[in-house]
Design an enzyme around this catalytic site. Structure first.
Site, PDB file in Angstrom:
ATOM      1  N   ILE A 116       0.861  -1.180   0.000  1.00 57.70           N
ATOM      2  CA  ILE A 116       0.000   0.000   0.000  1.00 57.70           C
ATOM      3  C   ILE A 116       0.901   1.235   0.000  1.00 57.70           C
ATOM      4  O   ILE A 116       1.765   1.376   0.857  1.00 57.70           O
ATOM      5  CB  ILE A 116      -0.933   0.021   1.233  1.00 57.70           C
ATOM      6  CG1 ILE A 116      -1.698  -1.305   1.356  1.00 57.70           C
ATOM      7  CG2 ILE A 116      -1.877   1.205   1.168  1.00 57.70           C
ATOM      8  CD1 ILE A 116      -2.549  -1.683   0.168  1.00 57.70           C
ATOM      9  N   GLU A 117       0.671   2.084  -0.944  1.00 57.06           N
ATOM     10  CA  GLU A 117       1.372   3.366  -1.074  1.00 57.06           C
ATOM     11  C   GLU A 117       0.338   4.454  -0.834  1.00 57.06           C
ATOM     12  O   GLU A 117      -0.660   4.528  -1.541  1.00 57.06           O
ATOM     13  CB  GLU A 117       1.969   3.485  -2.470  1.00 57.06           C
ATOM     14  CG  GLU A 117       2.624   4.805  -2.784  1.00 57.06           C
ATOM     15  CD  GLU A 117       3.099   4.885  -4.248  1.00 57.06           C
ATOM     16  OE1 GLU A 117       3.632   5.933  -4.608  1.00 57.06           O
ATOM     17  OE2 GLU A 117       2.923   3.914  -5.005  1.00 57.06           O
ATOM     18  N   VAL A 118       0.549   5.268   0.192  1.00 52.74           N
ATOM     19  CA  VAL A 118      -0.343   6.397   0.431  1.00 52.74           C
ATOM     20  C   VAL A 118       0.463   7.653   0.129  1.00 52.74           C
ATOM     21  O   VAL A 118       1.542   7.843   0.682  1.00 52.74           O
ATOM     22  CB  VAL A 118      -0.902   6.409   1.872  1.00 52.74           C
ATOM     23  CG1 VAL A 118      -1.798   7.627   2.085  1.00 52.74           C
ATOM     24  CG2 VAL A 118      -1.694   5.125   2.141  1.00 52.74           C
TER      25      VAL A 118
END
Length: 122
Positions: A116-118
């Protein structure tokens, strides 16, 4: 021809555990639809959750997802938010390029190993 992504699907070991993670950590709304399936709503998009073998038309495997999600939070505020929820950071903040230009990204894994890349736009 294509105007946007409507939804994506993540394959997980335990749908309720995954739904709890995305709800508690990223503030997504959990919805039940189509005979008990679960989805995670945010903005005008959603992530459908499935278990391995539930969908036979794709080549799904657990933990193979790689998502970039956009936030209005500053990178420092996001780091603090994730730390309070016990999320281990794998990388970031780091400069990357998003669909609309430069972004600052923070990476972590969900309970099933999906990356997950935020990110926030600079």
């Amino acid at each position: 021809m294509i105007s946007r992504i409507d939804h994506i699907v993540l394959t997980v070991r335990d749908i309720d555990r995954a739904a709890g993670f995305y709800s508690a950590v990223l503030g997504m709304q959990v919805e039940t639809f189509a005979g008990g399936r679960k989805a995670l709503h945010f903005g005008t998009q959603k992530i459908n959750l499935q278990t391995l073998g539930q969908e036979t038309r794709n080549h799904a495997c657990i933990g193979s997802g790689d998502l970039c999600l956009i936030t209005d939070m500053t990178p420092q505020d996001l780091l603090e938010h994730l730390a309070l929820r016990g999320v281990s950071i794998t990388e970031g903040p780091v400069a990357k390029t998003g669909a609309r230009g430069p972004i600052t990204s923070i990476y972590f894994n969900d309970p099933d190993g999906n990356l997950i890349e935020v990110s926030s736009y600079d």
